[in-house]
Design an enzyme around this catalytic site. Sequence first.
Site, PDB file in Angstrom:
ATOM      1  N   ASN A   6       0.856  -1.189   0.000  1.00  0.00           N
ATOM      2  CA  ASN A   6       0.000   0.000   0.000  1.00  0.00           C
ATOM      3  C   ASN A   6       0.890   1.237   0.000  1.00  0.00           C
ATOM      4  OD1 ASN A   6      -1.852   2.009   0.406  1.00  0.00           O
ATOM      5  ND2 ASN A   6      -2.539   1.312   2.422  1.00  0.00           N
ATOM      6  N   TRP A   7       1.018   1.837  -1.171  1.00  0.00           N
ATOM      7  CA  TRP A   7       1.937   2.971  -1.308  1.00  0.00           C
ATOM      8  C   TRP A   7       1.341   4.273  -0.777  1.00  0.00           C
ATOM      9  CZ3 TRP A   7       4.054   2.105  -7.038  1.00  0.00           C
ATOM     10  CH2 TRP A   7       4.728   0.881  -7.073  1.00  0.00           C
ATOM     11  N   LYS A   8       0.077   4.266  -0.445  1.00  0.00           N
ATOM     12  CA  LYS A   8      -0.595   5.468   0.088  1.00  0.00           C
ATOM     13  C   LYS A   8      -0.319   6.670  -0.832  1.00  0.00           C
ATOM     14  CE  LYS A   8      -0.531   3.378   4.615  1.00  0.00           C
ATOM     15  NZ  LYS A   8      -0.481   3.528   6.062  1.00  0.00           N
ATOM     16  N   HIS A  91      -9.960   1.646   4.512  1.00  0.00           N
ATOM     17  CA  HIS A  91      -8.711   1.805   5.258  1.00  0.00           C
ATOM     18  C   HIS A  91      -8.949   2.809   6.388  1.00  0.00           C
ATOM     19  CE1 HIS A  91      -4.606   2.864   6.230  1.00  0.00           C
ATOM     20  NE2 HIS A  91      -4.251   1.732   5.653  1.00  0.00           N
ATOM     21  N   GLU A 163      -6.407  -4.673  10.352  1.00  0.00           N
ATOM     22  CA  GLU A 163      -5.407  -3.637  10.598  1.00  0.00           C
ATOM     23  C   GLU A 163      -5.779  -2.867  11.859  1.00  0.00           C
ATOM     24  OE1 GLU A 163      -3.270  -2.774   6.594  1.00  0.00           O
ATOM     25  OE2 GLU A 163      -4.777  -1.245   6.963  1.00  0.00           O
ATOM     26  N   SER A 211       2.371  -1.804  10.346  1.00  0.00           N
ATOM     27  CA  SER A 211       3.826  -1.739  10.530  1.00  0.00           C
ATOM     28  C   SER A 211       4.539  -3.047  10.203  1.00  0.00           C
ATOM     29  CB  SER A 211       4.169  -1.304  11.959  1.00  0.00           C
ATOM     30  OG  SER A 211       3.606  -0.044  12.241  1.00  0.00           O
ATOM     31  N   GLY A 232       2.646  -0.987   4.500  1.00  0.00           N
ATOM     32  CA  GLY A 232       2.547   0.364   3.957  1.00  0.00           C
ATOM     33  C   GLY A 232       3.941   0.939   3.813  1.00  0.00           C
TER      34      GLY A 232
END
Length: 261
Positions: A6-8, A91, A163, A211, A232
Amino acid sequence: MLIVGNWKMHLNVHESSLMVHRLNERIATHRDLEVALAPSMIALQPVSLEIDRRKFRLAAQNGFYKDEGAYTGETSFTQLRELVHYAIIGHSERRIYFNETLEVVRDKVTAAVRNKITPILCIGETYEERHGGETKQVLHDQLTTALSDLTASDIEDMVIAYEPVWAISTFGGVLAKPYEAAEAMQRIRYEIEELYGKRAAGMVRIIYGGSVDDQIARGYLELPDCDGAMPGAASLNYHKFTAIVATAYQLVQERRKEHGE
Ligand code: PGA
């Protein structure tokens, strides 16, 4: 096993292409291991033309629940359907920063399924909720609402990402102990069984996020109810991401051996 990067809101189009190029050099095609990348909306199109689809699948980080119309600034799942296999929905950053309610998340999950995009539904409790003893209830409410328009066979295909909000790097990044993750993931599978039956509960993929990096990935990936992970911050470092994928592949091989394959 599924690993989702997940590159956000990181990496522009050029940097995304570079990342794909680097990952492509380092990651091989593996049976029973899927690697999905979730770049920003603007990078999806160029990246979709560059990736080796035998190695990588693409995921959107969001989408709007209407298929078409006057919704300035939004992108629908109908517009995304040619580009992506998955969409991350619900999310915690979207729930918290963009006020996405349980119902909005549900409508997005429904719209993704309607457009043949597999949802990666994110659920998880906050620090306060966990310490107030509300984890089970929060997971129950998030799950039952989000899935309420779906059939058991829709659920079989989808992915649920557990999450815990307090474990996500953006929200403090306190590492969840593997047993805490295990408990919650087991609970999620149990809820799915109650709602949609044994088959759906056995088939739905449950992944862990919060994390996850190359040092600790194995501790989560080897949990009995864990089918993968969604890093992430670590997914922005190709060394770390590649190492997570390698760990997942090692586990896949070990499991195959255990089953005498
Ligand atoms: P993180 O993000 O690995 O940086 O904690 C995970 C996520 O938010 O999906």
